[in-house]
Motif scaffolding. Structure first.
Motif, PDB file in Angstrom:
ATOM      1  N   ASN A 231       0.811  -1.506  -0.059  1.00  0.00           N
ATOM      2  CA  ASN A 231       0.164   0.282  -0.335  1.00  0.00           C
ATOM      3  C   ASN A 231       1.140   1.436  -0.205  1.00  0.00           C
ATOM      4  O   ASN A 231       1.459   1.414   0.568  1.00  0.00           O
ATOM      5  CB  ASN A 231      -1.112   0.348   0.959  1.00  0.00           C
ATOM      6  CG  ASN A 231      -1.734   1.407   1.156  1.00  0.00           C
ATOM      7  OD1 ASN A 231      -1.532   2.237   2.017  1.00  0.00           O
ATOM      8  ND2 ASN A 231      -3.139   1.121   0.882  1.00  0.00           N
ATOM      9  N   PRO A 232       0.685   2.285  -0.611  1.00  0.00           N
ATOM     10  CA  PRO A 232       1.162   3.157  -1.023  1.00  0.00           C
ATOM     11  C   PRO A 232       1.884   4.493   0.566  1.00  0.00           C
ATOM     12  O   PRO A 232       2.674   4.526   0.638  1.00  0.00           O
ATOM     13  CB  PRO A 232       0.638   3.676  -2.310  1.00  0.00           C
ATOM     14  CG  PRO A 232       0.162   3.186  -2.946  1.00  0.00           C
ATOM     15  CD  PRO A 232      -0.080   2.200  -2.195  1.00  0.00           C
ATOM     16  N   VAL A 233       0.360   4.253   0.639  1.00  0.00           N
ATOM     17  CA  VAL A 233       0.432   5.360   1.372  1.00  0.00           C
ATOM     18  C   VAL A 233       1.238   4.796   3.141  1.00  0.00           C
ATOM     19  O   VAL A 233       1.271   5.061   3.787  1.00  0.00           O
ATOM     20  CB  VAL A 233      -0.937   5.458   2.295  1.00  0.00           C
ATOM     21  CG1 VAL A 233      -1.312   6.636   3.665  1.00  0.00           C
ATOM     22  CG2 VAL A 233      -1.700   6.553   1.642  1.00  0.00           C
ATOM     23  N   ARG A 234       0.848   3.138   3.110  1.00  0.00           N
ATOM     24  CA  ARG A 234       2.151   2.011   4.234  1.00  0.00           C
ATOM     25  C   ARG A 234       3.377   2.684   4.449  1.00  0.00           C
ATOM     26  O   ARG A 234       4.046   2.716   5.096  1.00  0.00           O
ATOM     27  CB  ARG A 234       0.984   1.140   4.339  1.00  0.00           C
ATOM     28  CG  ARG A 234      -0.109   1.261   5.440  1.00  0.00           C
ATOM     29  CD  ARG A 234      -0.470  -0.976   5.565  1.00  0.00           C
ATOM     30  NE  ARG A 234      -0.517  -1.463   4.970  1.00  0.00           N
ATOM     31  CZ  ARG A 234      -1.459  -1.865   3.482  1.00  0.00           C
ATOM     32  NH1 ARG A 234      -3.062  -1.302   4.248  1.00  0.00           N
ATOM     33  NH2 ARG A 234      -1.573  -2.937   2.335  1.00  0.00           N
ATOM     34  N   LEU A 235       3.525   2.423   2.294  1.00  0.00           N
ATOM     35  CA  LEU A 235       5.110   2.312   2.542  1.00  0.00           C
ATOM     36  C   LEU A 235       5.624   4.220   3.228  1.00  0.00           C
ATOM     37  O   LEU A 235       6.630   3.808   3.568  1.00  0.00           O
ATOM     38  CB  LEU A 235       4.890   2.308   1.095  1.00  0.00           C
ATOM     39  CG  LEU A 235       6.567   2.334   0.969  1.00  0.00           C
ATOM     40  CD1 LEU A 235       6.877   1.036   1.326  1.00  0.00           C
ATOM     41  CD2 LEU A 235       6.755   1.807  -0.368  1.00  0.00           C
ATOM     42  N   GLN A 236       3.873   4.866   2.663  1.00  0.00           N
ATOM     43  CA  GLN A 236       5.306   6.315   3.089  1.00  0.00           C
ATOM     44  C   GLN A 236       5.781   5.982   4.720  1.00  0.00           C
ATOM     45  O   GLN A 236       6.204   7.687   4.829  1.00  0.00           O
ATOM     46  CB  GLN A 236       3.946   7.880   2.267  1.00  0.00           C
ATOM     47  CG  GLN A 236       4.459   9.116   2.725  1.00  0.00           C
ATOM     48  CD  GLN A 236       5.373   8.883   2.130  1.00  0.00           C
ATOM     49  OE1 GLN A 236       5.632   9.138   0.700  1.00  0.00           O
ATOM     50  NE2 GLN A 236       6.177   9.915   3.046  1.00  0.00           N
ATOM     51  N   LEU A 237       4.342   5.969   5.310  1.00  0.00           N
ATOM     52  CA  LEU A 237       4.871   6.383   6.904  1.00  0.00           C
ATOM     53  C   LEU A 237       5.888   5.234   7.104  1.00  0.00           C
ATOM     54  O   LEU A 237       6.515   6.118   8.329  1.00  0.00           O
ATOM     55  CB  LEU A 237       3.259   5.286   7.480  1.00  0.00           C
ATOM     56  CG  LEU A 237       2.125   5.965   6.936  1.00  0.00           C
ATOM     57  CD1 LEU A 237       0.862   5.507   7.542  1.00  0.00           C
ATOM     58  CD2 LEU A 237       1.753   7.614   7.201  1.00  0.00           C
ATOM     59  N   LEU A 238       6.217   4.425   7.276  1.00  0.00           N
ATOM     60  CA  LEU A 238       7.375   3.431   6.717  1.00  0.00           C
ATOM     61  C   LEU A 238       8.219   4.648   6.657  1.00  0.00           C
ATOM     62  O   LEU A 238       9.449   4.647   7.610  1.00  0.00           O
ATOM     63  CB  LEU A 238       7.526   2.323   6.218  1.00  0.00           C
ATOM     64  CG  LEU A 238       7.854   1.951   6.800  1.00  0.00           C
ATOM     65  CD1 LEU A 238       7.729   1.274   8.156  1.00  0.00           C
ATOM     66  CD2 LEU A 238       7.794  -0.576   6.500  1.00  0.00           C
TER      67      LEU A 238
END
Length: 110
Positions: free
Chosen positions: A21-28
């Protein structure tokens, strides 16, 4: 043909699913350098030790708190972040050991 019967490690699959998921990747990615991405003067705990408050993550993401919490819970289930409660606030920090092990496992697997 015997290799086709071997299924991938479920923990690896869970981690890859969380990262898909791009948002989860961004959060990380933001949590990799919290001092760069979040307001340190507003922190109630040391982000390097405890992590970043979910309210700061939510404000930066610009998403509903429930959505951000669900994304962070998925990252936590995959072992990519750790959660720490301080009072009524939950702070999230990357699990660098787990991430390094995941990268190593991917190198051996792919």
């Amino acid at each position: 043909m015997a290799d086709a019967a071997i299924s991938p490690d479920p923990e690896l699959v869970d981690a890859l699913r969380a990262l898909s998921n791009p948002v989860r990747l961004q959060l990380l990615q933001w949590l990799r350098e919290p001092e760069r991405h979040f307001p340190m003067e507003a922190a109630i705990a040391d982000p390097a030790e405890v992590g970043v408050c979910v309210s700061h993550i939510q404000a930066k993401a610009g998403l509903a708190q429930s959505t951000v919490s669900a994304y962070l819970a998925e990252l936590q289930r995959a072992g990519l972040v750790r959660a720490t409660r301080i009072g009524k606030w939950t702070h999230y920090k990357r699990d660098e050991g787990r991430i390094a092990a995941l990268v190593e496992q991917l190198g051996r697997t792919l």
